[in-house]
Design a protein around this motif. Structure first.
Motif, PDB file in Angstrom:
ATOM      1  N   ASP A  14      55.836  37.369  51.877  1.00 16.06           N
ATOM      2  CA  ASP A  14      57.019  36.517  51.990  1.00 16.06           C
ATOM      3  C   ASP A  14      57.274  35.896  50.616  1.00 16.06           C
ATOM      4  OD1 ASP A  14      59.004  34.721  52.525  1.00 16.06           O
ATOM      5  OD2 ASP A  14      57.819  33.487  53.917  1.00 16.06           O
ATOM      6  N   PRO A  15      58.406  36.196  49.970  1.00 16.94           N
ATOM      7  CA  PRO A  15      58.621  35.696  48.598  1.00 16.94           C
ATOM      8  C   PRO A  15      58.703  34.181  48.498  1.00 16.94           C
ATOM      9  CG  PRO A  15      60.626  36.688  49.459  1.00 16.94           C
ATOM     10  CD  PRO A  15      59.545  37.007  50.445  1.00 16.94           C
ATOM     11  N   ALA A  16      59.073  33.519  49.598  1.00 15.26           N
ATOM     12  CA  ALA A  16      59.193  32.063  49.559  1.00 15.26           C
ATOM     13  C   ALA A  16      57.861  31.369  49.774  1.00 15.26           C
ATOM     14  CB  ALA A  16      60.203  31.594  50.603  1.00 15.26           C
ATOM     15  N   ALA A  17      56.864  32.083  50.220  1.00 16.02           N
ATOM     16  CA  ALA A  17      55.568  31.466  50.506  1.00 16.02           C
ATOM     17  C   ALA A  17      54.835  31.160  49.209  1.00 16.02           C
ATOM     18  CB  ALA A  17      54.739  32.393  51.394  1.00 16.02           C
ATOM     19  N   GLY A  18      54.002  30.103  49.233  1.00 12.60           N
ATOM     20  CA  GLY A  18      53.234  29.721  48.066  1.00 12.60           C
ATOM     21  C   GLY A  18      52.139  30.734  47.756  1.00 12.60           C
ATOM     22  N   LEU A  19      51.604  30.632  46.526  1.00 13.83           N
ATOM     23  CA  LEU A  19      50.575  31.587  46.091  1.00 13.83           C
ATOM     24  C   LEU A  19      49.162  31.101  46.378  1.00 13.83           C
ATOM     25  CD1 LEU A  19      52.070  32.826  42.708  1.00 13.83           C
ATOM     26  CD2 LEU A  19      52.396  33.707  45.009  1.00 13.83           C
ATOM     27  N   GLY A  20      49.014  29.897  46.893  1.00 17.84           N
ATOM     28  CA  GLY A  20      47.704  29.429  47.335  1.00 17.84           C
ATOM     29  C   GLY A  20      46.864  28.764  46.267  1.00 17.84           C
ATOM     30  N   SER A  21      47.266  28.811  45.012  1.00 16.25           N
ATOM     31  CA  SER A  21      46.450  28.197  43.963  1.00 16.25           C
ATOM     32  C   SER A  21      47.354  27.911  42.767  1.00 16.25           C
ATOM     33  CB  SER A  21      45.314  29.123  43.543  1.00 16.25           C
ATOM     34  OG  SER A  21      44.635  28.596  42.417  1.00 16.25           O
ATOM     35  N   VAL A  22      47.009  26.834  42.026  1.00 17.42           N
ATOM     36  CA  VAL A  22      47.748  26.534  40.800  1.00 17.42           C
ATOM     37  C   VAL A  22      47.117  27.253  39.619  1.00 17.42           C
ATOM     38  CG1 VAL A  22      48.587  24.298  41.615  1.00 17.42           C
ATOM     39  CG2 VAL A  22      46.368  24.427  40.473  1.00 17.42           C
ATOM     40  N   ALA A  23      45.923  27.724  39.790  1.00 15.73           N
ATOM     41  CA  ALA A  23      45.244  28.484  38.732  1.00 15.73           C
ATOM     42  C   ALA A  23      45.492  29.959  39.011  1.00 15.73           C
ATOM     43  CB  ALA A  23      43.748  28.168  38.725  1.00 15.73           C
ATOM     44  N   LEU A  24      46.530  30.499  38.406  1.00 17.14           N
ATOM     45  CA  LEU A  24      46.980  31.838  38.748  1.00 17.14           C
ATOM     46  C   LEU A  24      46.405  32.876  37.792  1.00 17.14           C
ATOM     47  CD1 LEU A  24      50.759  31.025  39.402  1.00 17.14           C
ATOM     48  CD2 LEU A  24      48.907  31.185  41.094  1.00 17.14           C
ATOM     49  N   SER A  25      46.141  34.051  38.340  1.00 16.59           N
ATOM     50  CA  SER A  25      45.790  35.233  37.545  1.00 16.59           C
ATOM     51  C   SER A  25      46.235  36.447  38.336  1.00 16.59           C
ATOM     52  CB  SER A  25      44.289  35.297  37.270  1.00 16.59           C
ATOM     53  OG  SER A  25      43.563  35.538  38.469  1.00 16.59           O
ATOM     54  N   TYR A  26      46.481  37.542  37.638  1.00 14.84           N
ATOM     55  CA  TYR A  26      46.939  38.740  38.334  1.00 14.84           C
ATOM     56  C   TYR A  26      45.872  39.237  39.298  1.00 14.84           C
ATOM     57  CZ  TYR A  26      49.249  43.222  39.168  1.00 14.84           C
ATOM     58  OH  TYR A  26      49.855  44.310  39.762  1.00 14.84           O
ATOM     59  N   SER A  27      44.620  39.125  38.894  1.00 14.01           N
ATOM     60  CA  SER A  27      43.534  39.584  39.768  1.00 14.01           C
ATOM     61  C   SER A  27      43.399  38.702  40.993  1.00 14.01           C
ATOM     62  CB  SER A  27      42.213  39.608  38.998  1.00 14.01           C
ATOM     63  OG  SER A  27      41.849  38.288  38.601  1.00 14.01           O
ATOM     64  N   GLY A  28      43.865  37.423  40.897  1.00 13.88           N
ATOM     65  CA  GLY A  28      43.737  36.511  42.023  1.00 13.88           C
ATOM     66  C   GLY A  28      44.850  36.670  43.041  1.00 13.88           C
ATOM     67  N   LEU A  29      45.882  37.426  42.747  1.00 14.21           N
ATOM     68  CA  LEU A  29      46.959  37.655  43.703  1.00 14.21           C
ATOM     69  C   LEU A  29      46.520  38.664  44.752  1.00 14.21           C
ATOM     70  CD1 LEU A  29      50.051  37.985  41.310  1.00 14.21           C
ATOM     71  CD2 LEU A  29      49.238  35.927  42.477  1.00 14.21           C
ATOM     72  N   THR A  30      47.050  38.537  45.948  1.00 12.93           N
ATOM     73  CA  THR A  30      46.791  39.535  46.982  1.00 12.93           C
ATOM     74  C   THR A  30      47.632  40.779  46.687  1.00 12.93           C
ATOM     75  OG1 THR A  30      48.582  38.808  48.429  1.00 12.93           O
ATOM     76  CG2 THR A  30      46.469  37.663  48.657  1.00 12.93           C
ATOM     77  N   PRO A  31      47.246  41.956  47.253  1.00 12.10           N
ATOM     78  CA  PRO A  31      48.063  43.157  47.046  1.00 12.10           C
ATOM     79  C   PRO A  31      49.524  42.958  47.449  1.00 12.10           C
ATOM     80  CG  PRO A  31      45.931  43.759  47.968  1.00 12.10           C
ATOM     81  CD  PRO A  31      46.000  42.255  47.991  1.00 12.10           C
ATOM     82  N   GLU A  32      49.765  42.170  48.536  1.00 10.49           N
ATOM     83  CA  GLU A  32      51.141  41.902  48.964  1.00 10.49           C
ATOM     84  C   GLU A  32      51.875  41.033  47.945  1.00 10.49           C
ATOM     85  OE1 GLU A  32      48.704  43.190  52.213  1.00 10.49           O
ATOM     86  OE2 GLU A  32      48.468  41.478  50.837  1.00 10.49           O
ATOM     87  N   GLN A  33      51.190  40.046  47.375  1.00  4.90           N
ATOM     88  CA  GLN A  33      51.814  39.187  46.364  1.00  4.90           C
ATOM     89  C   GLN A  33      52.104  39.970  45.086  1.00  4.90           C
ATOM     90  OE1 GLN A  33      48.835  36.129  46.215  1.00  4.90           O
ATOM     91  NE2 GLN A  33      49.870  34.815  47.735  1.00  4.90           N
ATOM     92  N   ARG A  34      51.198  40.903  44.742  1.00  4.99           N
ATOM     93  CA  ARG A  34      51.467  41.736  43.565  1.00  4.99           C
ATOM     94  C   ARG A  34      52.725  42.569  43.790  1.00  4.99           C
ATOM     95  NH1 ARG A  34      45.683  43.466  44.022  1.00  4.99           N
ATOM     96  NH2 ARG A  34      44.475  41.791  43.039  1.00  4.99           N
ATOM     97  N   ARG A  35      52.882  43.121  44.998  1.00  4.20           N
ATOM     98  CA  ARG A  35      54.080  43.895  45.311  1.00  4.20           C
ATOM     99  C   ARG A  35      55.334  43.017  45.145  1.00  4.20           C
ATOM    100  NH1 ARG A  35      56.542  48.681  45.667  1.00  4.20           N
ATOM    101  NH2 ARG A  35      54.576  49.545  46.464  1.00  4.20           N
ATOM    102  N   THR A  36      55.286  41.815  45.675  1.00  2.00           N
ATOM    103  CA  THR A  36      56.437  40.912  45.558  1.00  2.00           C
ATOM    104  C   THR A  36      56.749  40.604  44.099  1.00  2.00           C
ATOM    105  OG1 THR A  36      55.956  39.908  47.705  1.00  2.00           O
ATOM    106  CG2 THR A  36      57.320  38.622  46.181  1.00  2.00           C
ATOM    107  N   TYR A  37      55.719  40.339  43.301  1.00  2.00           N
ATOM    108  CA  TYR A  37      55.934  39.997  41.894  1.00  2.00           C
ATOM    109  C   TYR A  37      56.493  41.182  41.112  1.00  2.00           C
ATOM    110  CZ  TYR A  37      55.030  38.545  37.094  1.00  2.00           C
ATOM    111  OH  TYR A  37      55.172  38.245  35.759  1.00  2.00           O
TER     112      TYR A  37
END
Length: 746
Positions: A77-100
């Motif tokens: 869901d593109p409107a949903a938060g990413l779950g952390s303020v300390a972001l990294s590409y490896s820390g994203l879920t596969p679904e979040q990577r697809r959205t990004y």
């Protein structure tokens, strides 16, 4: 779709999932490159990609898109938060990577995507500017491209944290781009304060100028006053920013010349970047930003700029208030006239110059509205603005007649005016009593010349010749009178108040005026019935026996020169045109004069002491045909009710009265404008409508036992004395000036 072999790269996931490579191969993808990542083609650039060696959020590798990590077939869901303020590409879920990645492959507008994805994108830009840029790895073209992208990103999200970090990176980009020169030599930033302190690039420019003892350029001083959140700003700063910038820059240069010399205070500027990307929190400060004084730490410079900003805003208060009342007036002449002339738009100055070039060739007669249209008028020309406008034209060598600065009323858009060339000066023409008398003569002569329609060339020539025979007037006064004559011939002004101007004149002056008017009427060889009627009224107004008119007409027709008793003939000027010869072939028929006398005698009692304000205006009895009498009587009854109500200062009843109600007086109905009870009642009746037919007003005046023309003139004189504008305009119908009516109601 992938690009060509030269500018396209294919990144395939490693078998078995994500396994870090032995060393980092990350690189920055420039704008215009096209890259395939999994099944998506991304061509916008501005991000890092490759094999990341350190994957945690505190590593500069955290912003790298590593294709070895899994990407889901469907996005989160593109409107949903990413779950952390300390972001990294490896820390994203596969679904979040697809959205990004889908957002990167799109036009990169916010849509409904969560702000966290935008921050992750910003990480890569911060790394490129603060690390690669500081190391000198960016070209000038790339600096410009990143600046454009950051300005676009600024408008994607109103989140305060987002706005703060994007603006900070824009400032840092400008600093890095100027590492080989001084910041104060670069163009200053624009805009208004949005944060809690002056932007870093502005403080660096001030610190460098103080350290170098270099005069601070005006545009950087302007940037400080607009971007310093501690500055107190008047409304004009934000409401009319372009005008404020021009006023401030001009006053700054007037006061400080090349610029202020700033003191190098002891407090040092902390130029450490404040990026959103955690891995860059401790990035070293470039050497050219170390050791600069922090001007924001002391109040001396700020106080000087605050005072200058206040003075500049005060100069725009009238303009700002006008735009506050009429926001749509931006760019109109009326708004421009509230500005200091030095701040007028160039288009206004160009229009004045073009008009001056036209007037220099010959006197131009036009309507006031047509002249205003050349300057984008909004139709709200008050007297004060008309004075400013007329003065500006005079400074350009354009004189206007009639001139509001000399006591003329503010012209209406339909009023005729004359424009003629004069020596440029803001001062109005000096006038005296002799000039005022001359204007009365010219006005009367123009009205007589137009009495039977348009004035002939010979009648115009007679008036201009007479103007040249007045040696007590200056050349400038004679030029203005000739222009006044042309304007009057195009559209004679209302005569309300003219009788009052004539009353104090000496008898011999009145006789001279009468002689000149007869000469004017006779200039074209034809004295029409309308001209004789008008001359009789003028003679009465002058206090001269109307019977004398016919003697004067005979003398002029036979070529006899008339010199009133006690008046010496004026000396001729060498440069004056020869007077128009009297027409010996014209003989005024005595029978025709007798007929004219008989006809004008019928209305002589009604026209005593009244001078009509329209060329063809005459007062005649109203005759109602027998077949129309019932309706007319009913209408008269309704009018009588209105008159009675006006006498009581109240709104008339809507039902018609059975019998005409005579006017009454009331103690509660106080006199208006110094008028007596009858004229006050007539005035109250006039303002109940926007226009009246002459027949209606004739009946109304009869009920009030008033002469119609005399009543209208009395009301107009009172209005002119109070507001410098007549209440009525026109003869049939009689239009009511709604601005005056509103003032009366107030």
């Amino acid at each position: 779709m992938a690009g060509s072999a030269a500018d396209a790269y294919r990144i395939s996931p490693a078998p078995g999932g994500a396994r870090p490579a032995a060393r980092s191969s990350a690189r920055f993808v420039a704008p215009g490159e096209s890259i395939d990542i999994h099944d998506l083609t991304v061509s916008g650039g501005f991000f890092y990609t490759g094999d990341a060696q350190r994957l945690h959020a505190d590593s500069i590798e955290a912003c790298v898109i590593d294709a070895r990590f899994d990407v889901a077939r469907d996005g989160a869901d593109p409107a949903a938060g990413l779950g952390s303020v300390a972001l990294s590409y490896s820390g994203l879920t596969p679904e979040q990577r697809r959205t990004y990645l889908e957002w990167l492959a799109s036009d990169r507008k916010k849509s409904d995507i969560n702000t966290g994805y935008l921050f992750f994108y910003l990480y890569g830009l911060e790394r490129r500017v603060l690390l690669d840029g500081a190391a000198g790895k960016l070209s000038g073209d790339e600096f410009d491209a990143i600046a454009r992208e950051l300005r676009r990103l600024l408008n994607l999200d109103a989140n305060y944290g987002w706005q703060k970090h994007v603006r900070a990176l824009i400032d840092a980009l400008a600093l890095v781009a100027s590492r080989h020169t001084r910041m104060y030599l670069q163009p200053a930033p624009d805009g208004l304060a949005t944060g809690y302190q002056v932007p870093l690039n502005v403080r660096v420019a001030f610190g460098q100028a103080a350290l170098d003892q270099h005069p601070l350029p005006a545009d950087w001083a302007l940037a400080w006053v607009k971007l310093d959140p501690m500055m107190v700003r008047r409304t004009a700063v934000a409401r009319c920013p372009e005008e404020f910038d021009r006023v401030f820059m001009r006053q700054y240069r007037d006061r400080f010349g090349a610029g202020m010399l700033l003191p190098a205070n002891r407090t040092k500027l902390d130029a450490s970047p404040q990026p959103a990307f955690r891995a860059l929190k401790n990035v070293p400060v470039p050497g050219f930003l170390v050791g600069l004084p922090d001007i924001a730490a002391v109040n001396g410079t700020r106080n000087k700029l605050q005072l200058l900003m206040h003075e500049s805003a005060v100069a725009l208060d009238a303009y700002s208030r006008y735009l506050g009342r009429y926001p749509e007036a931006q760019g109109t002449l009326e708004a421009t006239l509230t500005l200091p002339p030095a701040l007028w738009p160039q288009a206004t100055h160009d229009a004045i110059d073009a008009l001056a070039a036209e007037v220099a060739r010959e006197t131009a007669v036009s309507t006031f509205g047509a002249v205003l249209a050349r300057f984008k008028s909004g139709g709200k020309m008050t007297r004060d603005k008309a004075v400013v406008f007329t003065t500006a034209l005079a400074e350009a060598g354009i004189a206007v007649e009639p001139d509001v600065r000399l006591g003329a009323r503010t012209p209406k858009p339909t009023d005729a005016i004359a424009l003629f060339a004069v020596a440029p000066s803001a001062n109005p023409l000096p006038v005296d009593d002799a000039y005022d008398v001359a204007t009365i003569i010219v006005d009367l002569a123009a009205t007589v010349a137009r009495a039977d329609g348009d004035a002939t060339q010979r009648e115009t020539a007679v008036i201009e010749w007479q103007i040249d025979q007045w040696p007590h007037l200056s050349d400038a006064q004679r030029a203005r009178l000739k222009a006044r004559n042309l304007a009057q011939l195009a559209q004679p002004t209302a005569s309300a108040g003219l009788k009052k101007k004539l009353e104090p004149l000496a008898h011999d002056v009145k006789a001279t005026i009468a002689s000149f008017l007869v000469h004017t009427a006779n200039a074209d060889g034809v004295v029409s019935r309308e001209e004789v009627r008008l001359l009789e009224k003028v003679y009465r107004m002058l206090g001269i026996d109307p019977q004398r008119l016919y003697t004067d007409l005979h003398q002029h027709a036979s070529g006899a020169a008339i010199t009133p008793a006690g008046v010496k003939p004026a000396k001729k000027h060498a440069h004056s045109p020869r007077p128009v010869a009297v027409k010996h072939e014209f003989v005024l028929d005595a029978t025709r004069i007798a007929a004219l006398k008989e006809e004008t005698a019928r209305v002589s009692s009604m026209l005593a002491d009244v001078f009509v304000d329209e060329a063809h205006g005459t007062v005649t009895a109203v005759h109602i045909p027998e077949t129309e009498q019932p309706a007319a009587v009913e209408e008269q009854d309704m009018l009588a009710a209105q008159i009675a109500a006006a006498a009581h200062d109240k709104v008339p009843a809507p039902e018609p009265q059975a019998e005409p109600t005579p006017p009454q007086t009331s103690a509660a109905a106080e006199p208006l404008l110094g008028l007596d009870d009858a004229h006050s009642s007539f005035l109250r009746l006039l303002v109940t409508r926007e226009s009246w037919t002459r027949a209606e007003l004739a009946d109304a005046a009869s009920h009030l036992e008033l002469m119609l023309d005399g009543a209208i003139e009395q009301v107009n004189e009172a209005s002119l004395d109070r507001w410098d504008e007549p209440l009525t305009d026109g003869d049939d119908p009689v239009e009511i000036n709604q601005e005056v009516a509103q003032r009366l109601a107030a």
